[in-house]
Enzyme design. Sequence first.
Site, mmCIF file in Angstrom:
data_model
loop_
_atom_site.group_PDB
_atom_site.id
_atom_site.type_symbol
_atom_site.label_atom_id
_atom_site.label_comp_id
_atom_site.label_asym_id
_atom_site.label_seq_id
_atom_site.Cartn_x
_atom_site.Cartn_y
_atom_site.Cartn_z
ATOM 1 N N GLY A 87 21.324 94.002 26.520
ATOM 2 C CA GLY A 87 20.978 92.590 26.396
ATOM 3 C C GLY A 87 19.486 92.373 26.463
ATOM 4 N N CYS A 114 22.240 100.445 28.887
ATOM 5 C CA CYS A 114 20.942 99.760 28.840
ATOM 6 C C CYS A 114 20.890 98.650 29.893
ATOM 7 C CB CYS A 114 20.666 99.247 27.434
ATOM 8 S SG CYS A 114 18.946 98.737 27.162
ATOM 9 N N TYR A 115 20.865 97.391 29.491
ATOM 10 C CA TYR A 115 20.890 96.298 30.460
ATOM 11 C C TYR A 115 22.100 96.434 31.383
ATOM 12 C CZ TYR A 115 20.883 91.527 32.333
ATOM 13 O OH TYR A 115 20.867 90.438 33.169
ATOM 14 N N HIS A 204 21.022 103.728 24.494
ATOM 15 C CA HIS A 204 22.171 103.180 23.764
ATOM 16 C C HIS A 204 23.045 104.312 23.232
ATOM 17 C CE1 HIS A 204 21.344 98.842 23.631
ATOM 18 N NE2 HIS A 204 20.097 99.217 23.800
ATOM 19 N N GLU A 206 25.886 103.704 21.626
ATOM 20 C CA GLU A 206 26.687 103.224 20.506
ATOM 21 C C GLU A 206 26.019 103.365 19.154
ATOM 22 O OE1 GLU A 206 24.693 99.479 22.246
ATOM 23 O OE2 GLU A 206 25.145 101.545 22.801
ATOM 24 N N ASP A 262 39.274 91.388 2.109
ATOM 25 C CA ASP A 262 39.805 90.743 3.315
ATOM 26 C C ASP A 262 40.913 89.747 2.999
ATOM 27 O OD1 ASP A 262 37.752 92.190 4.454
ATOM 28 O OD2 ASP A 262 36.406 90.469 4.584
ATOM 29 N N LYS A 404 35.813 95.656 9.437
ATOM 30 C CA LYS A 404 35.993 95.853 7.998
ATOM 31 C C LYS A 404 36.752 97.139 7.670
ATOM 32 C CE LYS A 404 34.957 94.424 3.763
ATOM 33 N NZ LYS A 404 35.161 93.044 3.275
#
Length: 548
Positions: A87, A114-115, A204, A206, A262, A404
């Site tokens: 964040g 992180c945060y 991070h 991710e 979609d 997606k």
Amino acid sequence: MAFAACCGERRTRLIQGMTPTQKSTALDPGHLPDHDKVLIVDFGSQVTQLIARRVREENIYSEIVPYQKAEEAFRAMKPKAVILSGGPASVLDKDAPLAPQAIYDAGVPILGICYGEQAMALQLGGQVESGHHREFGRAEVEVISDSPIFQGVWDKGGKYPVWMSHGDRVTQLPPGFKVLGKAPNSPIAIIGDDARKFYATQFHLEVMHTPQGAALLRNFVRNIAGLTGDWTMRAFKDEAIEKIRAQVGKGKVICGLSGGVDSAVAAVLIHEAIGEQLTCVLVDHGLMRLAEAERVVTMFRDSYNIPLVHVNAADTFVGALAGIDDPEQKRKIIGKLFIDVFDAEAKKIGGAEFLAQGTLYPDVIESVSFTGGPSVTIKSHHNVGGLPDFMKMKLVEPLRELFKDEVRALGRELGLPDSFVGRHPFPGPGLAIRIPGAITPEKLDILRLADEIYIEEIRRCGLYDQIWQAFAVLLPVKTVGVMGDGRTYDYVVGLRAVTSVDGMTADFFPFDMRFLGMVATRIINEVKGVNRVVYDVTSKPPGTIEWE
């Protein structure tokens, strides 16, 4: 590839003009009672979505909630693990975002990123300080202690590349924790409490810039939290069908088809659930790709035998956009006209009670402000927060929980052909936002043909499936050129093609110059009104789903 510092930017997105009720877009946290679940507490990182993606890659259901609603969601969802996101704030700020104490007291494994590491450390009795070394970019961590979080991925004594994005850092451990890894500017870069199964990293995990981050996340959800991975597309399909039947009952549904993946997947799923209670409506707004409407009509009427109404509203849409050059205004005009058409069609088919659309999970996330701050309108052409009151209809959004690539997997599970499921993303406003400046029928015809030639050559060379998204743009400039023995003053076409794993970050596709030369030659020769073609080599930083 560029990567904006998540601790320096807020991911605050809000559709303006909705009522407070319509702004409530959170999913029902208890809607998957029979599956292992991971709750992700969002502190505002622009890449929080990537955490959810990495967890779902393990066939484990994950859901993102803002920190303000985390305790409520935790109690309703009953997750078996919790992840605290990054964040932009400082935990030392007054009223800084923090995780509910109830989460720490619940006895479930927790991972802070992180945060999230700083919040965990501070809340559990450690110390965090600012004014040391800000760190944004690539770094190297050294593993200094064995831990289950590293099992089969990192070894003690090894040094590994990671991505840092922070201004504060942990300087004193909470009771029960030990340092698992260090970095030159972050002496406490990885911490862990094996007894409570609490772990945290300053970097991070991710993002793709931490090459083995996904494997470390896998260790957390699989080995530490003990989750088995029982959330599959087949299970989702069966559950979604039951949910649709329960919601709709014997009511009638209209589903807006856009020509994209979609809405098509949503339509086939709903038809499998309720059959002829569904009527699809394809609004040909004059902003579609070449022969797009005909392709969609053929597929649905011939291959799926789904009732379909084809509304030719090109004159209405293109006329309403005449002279409009602001892209946000274009979106709002298109969105309003779509609603008007659907409302009219619902009345024609005998009072449909429900409107179905292909809203995805990123649409939900990107259309609300999770952490406060200045709002930026991103998804203004989606009716993510609800429909206008005058429509008197309820939304059916069966894909609302999916990303997606999960929609593509569901499409294959439903039997849609790969040639359709694998299509590149196409924005709802269509070519309107690929023509900067005012729109005219002439410009639309030029762009449609140029785009068709571009995609045709990409397919012919076997490159289509290597590219996440490719399209042409008609630039708002004309250039002087010479063609044959005469001067021309015509438009410039821009070409884009990007590669991506998740649609959150992207890099330009490295076409061979011979390919670009061949495409440019075809466009200039075959598309009247174009005398120059350029290729965009801009990379796409995290933070948005569509690149338009």
